[in-house]
Scaffold this motif. Sequence first.
Motif, short mmCIF file in Angstrom:
data_model
loop_
_atom_site.label_atom_id
_atom_site.label_comp_id
_atom_site.label_asym_id
_atom_site.label_seq_id
_atom_site.Cartn_x
_atom_site.Cartn_y
_atom_site.Cartn_z
N ASN A 208 1.05 -1.20 -0.14
CA ASN A 208 -0.11 -0.02 -0.10
C ASN A 208 0.83 1.25 0.09
O ASN A 208 0.57 2.31 -0.70
N LEU A 209 1.91 1.16 0.66
CA LEU A 209 2.98 2.20 0.99
C LEU A 209 3.36 2.58 -0.45
O LEU A 209 3.42 3.91 -0.72
N HIS A 210 3.90 1.62 -1.23
CA HIS A 210 4.74 1.68 -2.51
C HIS A 210 3.63 1.65 -3.91
O HIS A 210 4.24 2.23 -4.73
N HIS A 211 2.76 0.98 -3.67
CA HIS A 211 1.77 1.10 -5.02
C HIS A 211 0.22 1.48 -4.88
O HIS A 211 -0.41 0.95 -5.65
N GLN A 212 0.12 1.72 -3.53
CA GLN A 212 -1.28 2.00 -3.15
C GLN A 212 -2.32 1.08 -3.53
O GLN A 212 -3.31 1.33 -4.03
N LYS A 213 -1.89 -0.04 -3.37
CA LYS A 213 -2.80 -1.29 -3.36
C LYS A 213 -3.09 -1.80 -1.94
O LYS A 213 -2.07 -1.91 -1.18
N SER A 214 -4.29 -2.24 -1.84
CA SER A 214 -4.79 -2.95 -0.47
C SER A 214 -4.11 -4.17 -0.04
O SER A 214 -3.99 -4.63 1.21
N PHE A 215 -3.53 -5.02 -0.99
CA PHE A 215 -2.85 -6.10 -0.85
C PHE A 215 -2.14 -6.72 -2.03
O PHE A 215 -2.35 -6.11 -3.15
N ASP A 216 -1.05 -7.49 -2.00
CA ASP A 216 -0.32 -7.75 -3.03
C ASP A 216 -1.05 -8.99 -3.72
O ASP A 216 -0.91 -10.25 -3.59
N GLU A 217 -1.99 -8.64 -4.67
CA GLU A 217 -2.79 -9.58 -5.40
C GLU A 217 -1.82 -10.53 -6.18
O GLU A 217 -1.18 -10.13 -6.96
N GLY A 218 -2.03 -11.98 -5.87
CA GLY A 218 -1.27 -12.99 -6.62
C GLY A 218 0.21 -12.85 -6.28
O GLY A 218 1.07 -13.73 -6.86
N ALA A 219 0.55 -12.16 -5.34
CA ALA A 219 1.91 -12.11 -4.97
C ALA A 219 2.87 -11.58 -6.05
O ALA A 219 3.86 -11.71 -6.04
N TRP A 220 2.21 -10.73 -7.05
CA TRP A 220 2.84 -10.15 -8.11
C TRP A 220 4.03 -9.20 -7.69
O TRP A 220 5.07 -9.32 -8.21
N PHE A 221 3.80 -8.56 -6.44
CA PHE A 221 5.11 -7.62 -5.97
C PHE A 221 6.03 -8.60 -5.48
O PHE A 221 7.21 -8.45 -5.64
N ALA A 222 6.06 -9.42 -4.40
CA ALA A 222 6.65 -10.05 -3.56
C ALA A 222 7.71 -11.14 -5.04
O ALA A 222 8.73 -11.40 -4.52
N SER A 223 6.97 -11.55 -5.97
CA SER A 223 7.40 -12.24 -6.89
C SER A 223 8.57 -11.59 -7.58
O SER A 223 9.43 -12.35 -8.34
N THR A 224 8.79 -10.13 -7.56
CA THR A 224 9.75 -9.52 -8.49
C THR A 224 10.92 -9.45 -7.38
O THR A 224 12.11 -8.79 -7.94
N GLY A 225 10.73 -10.01 -6.31
CA GLY A 225 11.95 -9.56 -5.16
C GLY A 225 12.61 -10.94 -4.86
O GLY A 225 12.34 -11.92 -5.25
N GLU A 226 13.83 -10.70 -3.96
CA GLU A 226 14.43 -11.83 -3.58
C GLU A 226 14.44 -11.81 -1.84
O GLU A 226 14.40 -10.50 -1.52
N ILE A 227 14.46 -12.71 -1.34
CA ILE A 227 14.64 -12.89 0.16
C ILE A 227 15.95 -12.18 0.39
O ILE A 227 17.08 -12.69 0.16
N VAL A 228 15.95 -11.56 1.45
CA VAL A 228 17.50 -11.03 2.04
C VAL A 228 17.52 -11.69 3.36
O VAL A 228 16.92 -11.45 4.24
N PRO A 229 18.46 -12.66 3.58
CA PRO A 229 18.69 -13.35 4.69
C PRO A 229 19.00 -12.49 5.93
O PRO A 229 18.67 -12.86 7.08
N GLU A 230 19.77 -11.63 5.84
CA GLU A 230 19.98 -10.82 6.90
C GLU A 230 18.76 -9.96 7.60
O GLU A 230 18.57 -9.94 8.54
#
Length: 374
Positions: A208-230
């Motif tokens: 919501n902060l970065h794309h003004q959406k109430s939720f990450d539908e279909g995990a489209w946003f998360a799917s474009t990133g990588e896990i940061v272990p630290e």
Amino acid sequence: MPSQSSSAQPSYYIGLMSGTSLDAIDVALCQRSEDGGFIQKAGIAVSLASPLREALLTICNEKQVTLQTLGEVDHQFALACAEAVNSLLNSEQIKANEVTAIGSHGQTIYHSPDTQYAFTQQIGDANLIAANTQIACVADFRRMDMAYGGQGAPLVPAFHQALFAQENTQRIILNIGGIANISILNGTEHAFGYDTGPGNMLMDAWVNLHHQKSFDEGAWFASTGEIVPELLSHLLSDPYFSLSAPKSTGREKFNLTWLNQQLSHFQLTEADVQRTLLAFTAISIADQIKQQSQDCDIYVCGGGALNPLLMSSLQSLMPDHNVTTTESLNIDPMYVEAVAFAWLAEQRILAQKVPLKAVTGATRDAILGCVYLP
């Protein structure tokens, strides 16, 4: 007080749920079946109007609000609940006098179970709901449990036990709303459960902060990133995760302010944060489940059940468990909590104690909720 109808006319209960995600008011129309089951007959999800949602977020996120604002939003939210109920009745051609009671969770604006003067606060005036639907409304479910020393949350394990328990079988019901909670069902024993930590709340706040959406539908946003272990390790080091049950949490703990504090020592892309938040939710849930069970079926409900990346992550983290949704148990995963509050309303109308002391840490099971007559 209303009672179960003895005529041929069906006697319905309605459950209202608006959780920490603040995306919609879920309304479930329920009825006892001939074999004694408690079944959902219909349901709708009514989106919260943007001004009301923003007002609720302001109240939840700020430490100080005026009494004028609090009272007016309490009123507005109750009217939205009543309108949602009336919409369902109209669409299903059900008359108000065919409904025994509405169970309204209300909107939690603050939950503080571990302070000296423990309290929880939900708004959504049940008087207005009863008056505007002409149906008895049962509300204020959490505070009697807290009066007996309980956490006041989660309440749904008793409902999960009543509907989903199977003799000689262990099952886990995992609700992933804004906050995630688990119910461990060991045959016909009383359920055990607690809040594992954030569900969708932080992911929702970040998208919501970065794309003004109430939720990450279909995990489209998360799917474009990588896990940061630290970052993941840092998030998982929060003391909440090492607390013993009973325990409960909410937006007053895990919120955007908390997240920004955790991010202050990192320079990361927005997508990598989103992906790491998803992993954070999945791992914090899986770690708790594996402490309770090494091999059983897990049934997921709540908005997280519709996140394909979250679901696949949970299955990967728990290969010895079978992860599916409550659709397999014949309840739409998006309406399980609303159905639970319809069930809790029935328990209150019938003056039945709700077996929750093993979940919340209360000194005794109690009759939960107050009845508001139209």
